[in-house]
Write a protein that holds these residues in place. Sequence first.
Motif, PDB file in Angstrom:
ATOM      1  N   ASP A   1      24.973 -25.108 -13.929  1.00 20.99           N
ATOM      2  CA  ASP A   1      25.895 -23.971 -13.801  1.00 20.99           C
ATOM      3  C   ASP A   1      24.784 -22.756 -13.188  1.00 20.99           C
ATOM      4  O   ASP A   1      25.510 -21.802 -12.382  1.00 20.99           O
ATOM      5  N   SER A   2      23.546 -22.904 -13.250  1.00 21.23           N
ATOM      6  CA  SER A   2      22.811 -21.737 -12.626  1.00 21.23           C
ATOM      7  C   SER A   2      22.464 -22.056 -11.232  1.00 21.23           C
ATOM      8  O   SER A   2      22.330 -20.887 -10.552  1.00 21.23           O
ATOM      9  N   MET A   3      22.339 -23.170 -10.972  1.00 20.66           N
ATOM     10  CA  MET A   3      21.641 -23.580  -9.549  1.00 20.66           C
ATOM     11  C   MET A   3      22.646 -24.208  -8.520  1.00 20.66           C
ATOM     12  O   MET A   3      22.310 -24.188  -7.282  1.00 20.66           O
ATOM     13  N   ALA A   4      23.974 -24.910  -9.002  1.00 21.31           N
ATOM     14  CA  ALA A   4      24.465 -25.508  -8.088  1.00 21.31           C
ATOM     15  C   ALA A   4      25.123 -24.746  -6.724  1.00 21.31           C
ATOM     16  O   ALA A   4      25.243 -25.601  -5.956  1.00 21.31           O
ATOM     17  N   GLY A   5      25.285 -23.614  -7.132  1.00 19.36           N
ATOM     18  CA  GLY A   5      25.864 -22.652  -5.760  1.00 19.36           C
ATOM     19  C   GLY A   5      24.890 -22.097  -4.812  1.00 19.36           C
ATOM     20  O   GLY A   5      25.205 -21.468  -3.920  1.00 19.36           O
ATOM     21  N   LEU A   6      23.619 -22.350  -5.243  1.00 16.93           N
ATOM     22  CA  LEU A   6      22.577 -21.906  -4.252  1.00 16.93           C
ATOM     23  C   LEU A   6      22.373 -22.744  -3.192  1.00 16.93           C
ATOM     24  O   LEU A   6      22.806 -23.916  -2.641  1.00 16.93           O
ATOM     25  N   SER A   7      22.035 -22.024  -1.924  1.00 14.16           N
ATOM     26  CA  SER A   7      21.917 -22.419  -0.815  1.00 14.16           C
ATOM     27  C   SER A   7      20.775 -22.081  -0.239  1.00 14.16           C
ATOM     28  O   SER A   7      20.280 -20.978  -0.298  1.00 14.16           O
ATOM     29  N   PHE A   8      19.889 -22.999   0.690  1.00 11.65           N
ATOM     30  CA  PHE A   8      18.589 -22.582   1.307  1.00 11.65           C
ATOM     31  C   PHE A   8      18.663 -22.879   2.715  1.00 11.65           C
ATOM     32  O   PHE A   8      17.493 -22.838   3.325  1.00 11.65           O
ATOM     33  N   ALA A   9      19.685 -23.143   3.518  1.00  9.83           N
ATOM     34  CA  ALA A   9      19.838 -23.259   4.840  1.00  9.83           C
ATOM     35  C   ALA A   9      18.982 -22.270   5.623  1.00  9.83           C
ATOM     36  O   ALA A   9      18.172 -22.413   6.646  1.00  9.83           O
ATOM     37  N   ASN A  10      19.379 -21.011   5.144  1.00 10.93           N
ATOM     38  CA  ASN A  10      18.819 -20.036   6.046  1.00 10.93           C
ATOM     39  C   ASN A  10      17.481 -19.807   5.802  1.00 10.93           C
ATOM     40  O   ASN A  10      16.628 -19.568   6.951  1.00 10.93           O
ATOM     41  N   VAL A  11      16.972 -19.999   4.692  1.00 11.55           N
ATOM     42  CA  VAL A  11      15.612 -20.014   4.490  1.00 11.55           C
ATOM     43  C   VAL A  11      14.725 -20.897   5.117  1.00 11.55           C
ATOM     44  O   VAL A  11      13.736 -20.749   5.696  1.00 11.55           O
ATOM     45  N   GLU A  12      15.283 -22.191   4.923  1.00  8.72           N
ATOM     46  CA  GLU A  12      14.529 -23.437   5.489  1.00  8.72           C
ATOM     47  C   GLU A  12      14.515 -23.189   7.020  1.00  8.72           C
ATOM     48  O   GLU A  12      13.596 -23.580   7.618  1.00  8.72           O
ATOM     49  N   ASN A  13      15.370 -22.717   7.612  1.00  9.15           N
ATOM     50  CA  ASN A  13      15.260 -22.593   9.039  1.00  9.15           C
ATOM     51  C   ASN A  13      14.380 -21.252   9.400  1.00  9.15           C
ATOM     52  O   ASN A  13      14.322 -21.103  10.775  1.00  9.15           O
ATOM     53  N   HIS A  14      13.540 -20.545   8.566  1.00 11.60           N
ATOM     54  CA  HIS A  14      13.016 -19.418   9.046  1.00 11.60           C
ATOM     55  C   HIS A  14      11.789 -19.686   8.173  1.00 11.60           C
ATOM     56  O   HIS A  14      11.493 -18.891   7.254  1.00 11.60           O
ATOM     57  N   PRO A  15      10.603 -20.269   8.743  1.00 12.10           N
ATOM     58  CA  PRO A  15       9.345 -20.519   7.951  1.00 12.10           C
ATOM     59  C   PRO A  15       8.798 -19.436   7.640  1.00 12.10           C
ATOM     60  O   PRO A  15       7.890 -19.221   6.669  1.00 12.10           O
ATOM     61  N   GLU A  16       8.810 -18.218   8.366  1.00  6.79           N
ATOM     62  CA  GLU A  16       8.131 -17.105   8.144  1.00  6.79           C
ATOM     63  C   GLU A  16       8.643 -16.356   7.021  1.00  6.79           C
ATOM     64  O   GLU A  16       7.983 -15.486   6.613  1.00  6.79           O
ATOM     65  N   MET A  17       9.693 -16.764   6.350  1.00  7.76           N
ATOM     66  CA  MET A  17      10.277 -16.116   5.214  1.00  7.76           C
ATOM     67  C   MET A  17       9.970 -16.780   4.080  1.00  7.76           C
ATOM     68  O   MET A  17      10.905 -16.812   3.083  1.00  7.76           O
ATOM     69  N   ALA A  18       8.849 -17.601   4.143  1.00  8.56           N
ATOM     70  CA  ALA A  18       8.335 -18.312   2.839  1.00  8.56           C
ATOM     71  C   ALA A  18       7.919 -17.530   1.781  1.00  8.56           C
ATOM     72  O   ALA A  18       7.230 -18.386   0.918  1.00  8.56           O
ATOM     73  N   GLY A  19       7.751 -16.435   1.891  1.00 12.34           N
ATOM     74  CA  GLY A  19       7.232 -15.548   0.886  1.00 12.34           C
ATOM     75  C   GLY A  19       7.792 -15.385  -0.359  1.00 12.34           C
ATOM     76  O   GLY A  19       8.726 -16.329  -0.838  1.00 12.34           O
ATOM     77  N   GLY A  20       7.200 -14.682  -1.685  1.00 11.35           N
ATOM     78  CA  GLY A  20       7.900 -14.661  -2.914  1.00 11.35           C
ATOM     79  C   GLY A  20       9.056 -14.210  -2.811  1.00 11.35           C
ATOM     80  O   GLY A  20       9.969 -14.402  -3.794  1.00 11.35           O
ATOM     81  N   ALA A  21       9.822 -13.385  -1.727  1.00 12.05           N
ATOM     82  CA  ALA A  21      11.044 -13.091  -1.948  1.00 12.05           C
ATOM     83  C   ALA A  21      12.101 -14.151  -1.854  1.00 12.05           C
ATOM     84  O   ALA A  21      13.155 -13.816  -2.051  1.00 12.05           O
ATOM     85  N   HIS A  22      11.724 -15.272  -1.460  1.00 10.16           N
ATOM     86  CA  HIS A  22      12.599 -16.313  -1.196  1.00 10.16           C
ATOM     87  C   HIS A  22      12.286 -17.608  -2.152  1.00 10.16           C
ATOM     88  O   HIS A  22      12.455 -18.646  -1.892  1.00 10.16           O
ATOM     89  N   SER A  23      11.455 -17.343  -3.144  1.00 10.04           N
ATOM     90  CA  SER A  23      11.075 -18.323  -4.183  1.00 10.04           C
ATOM     91  C   SER A  23      11.905 -18.340  -5.499  1.00 10.04           C
ATOM     92  O   SER A  23      12.334 -17.137  -5.696  1.00 10.04           O
ATOM     93  N   LEU A  24      12.193 -19.464  -5.882  1.00  9.98           N
ATOM     94  CA  LEU A  24      12.924 -19.480  -7.308  1.00  9.98           C
ATOM     95  C   LEU A  24      11.892 -19.578  -8.252  1.00  9.98           C
ATOM     96  O   LEU A  24      11.147 -20.251  -8.327  1.00  9.98           O
ATOM     97  N   ASN A  25      12.138 -18.557  -9.436  1.00  8.93           N
ATOM     98  CA  ASN A  25      10.787 -18.305 -10.170  1.00  8.93           C
ATOM     99  C   ASN A  25      11.132 -18.848 -11.453  1.00  8.93           C
ATOM    100  O   ASN A  25      12.234 -18.357 -12.139  1.00  8.93           O
ATOM    101  N   PHE A  26      10.798 -19.800 -11.904  1.00  7.07           N
ATOM    102  CA  PHE A  26      11.116 -20.365 -13.528  1.00  7.07           C
ATOM    103  C   PHE A  26       9.635 -20.205 -14.476  1.00  7.07           C
ATOM    104  O   PHE A  26       8.606 -20.462 -14.095  1.00  7.07           O
TER     105      PHE A  26
END
Length: 361
Positions: free
Chosen positions: A218-243
């Motif tokens: 319910d929490s994670m099935a709708g998330l998409s990471f395509a945009n982030v994966e295509n931009h390695p420079e965006m690998a900072g904390g702003a694009h991390s899933l925090n548990f």
Amino acid sequence: MDSSKPFSTIAADHSSSREPLKVESNGEAAISLQEWRGWGTTSTVPSMVTQVVEDLNMLEKNVDAQMVFGGNHGKLSGDFKVQEDKKHRAKYQSLGDSEQKLQFFSARQIACRVLGSRGYLCQKCWLSSGDCMCSKLITCPLWNRMRFWLYMHPKDFLRQNNTGKLLWQVFGVQAATLCLYGITEHEDMMWDALKLAGKDKVWCLYPNKNAPTNSVKDSMAGLSFANVENHPEMAGGAHSLNFILIDGTWSNSGAMFSRLKDRYKLMWGEEEIPCITLNTGASLMHKLRPQPSWDRTCTAAAAIGLLDELHDLPNFVSYGLDKQAKALEDAVEVLFEALTIRRLRMGKSITRKQRHNRDIF
């Protein structure tokens, strides 16, 4: 329910296998940054921990008693304990509010555990030097869009049977970061990172019956990471899933969760922090360390369950989370074996009585 046959009790030669009961202070007046980070932390040495260590060393100079720690958990013993107990109780009573008292309690617990473990525990695995399991652990990189926060109670810090430590031993301290409850520097560090990530990328793994919870799907099935994966420079904390994993006894977890909720509300104005429930069963560690009920599990097993359930989702299947879960599961087995050998050597039973049996049916 685990249907494995219980282990039998095997006696050991106490005269040759019993571990030392006392650890004496080595007289060092401070905890260095190198030593502090050697225990698995990424922060500077907390200021209040430093103050407690200074107070302990000063007291040792002023009273006719040596600083001695008994057992494995940094507990003071002997005449020094009597003197220190009077001083710390007076200090605690003099503090103005509950927040100051919590910070002092946490700092004192942690300072004593570090001092009492010097030269006795391996800094990496938190086991006694003779039981060190580090050579048997295999590291594995965690998917770079995930980050675990081990929100640990001070009474679980440096506990030999703690499983939360396995996360940073396997995945590294940047992927699985220790945050000690009641330590300002740690909590600020965690919440600064969570603020950068944004509230839509923060979840707590906690079976909270008094608040809305969602499954992993319910929490994670709708998330998409395509945009982030295509931009390695965006690998900072702003694009991390925090548990956030609450790492403490069940009796302490309620206060820890309440503190998380208060900070979450202060930061984002929301009454409830998003919680995820898992479909985990009994952990291997149930055999040595009983839980209140079979539906509750150890910290490492919760992380394994999350990784496995995420891997089953189509939008996560390509990130190798099943292999990362297996690496952590293997680490739990290594810890279980090390603790079993230790208990046998000490002549202790490795069959633990179940508690709260009414909860398992």
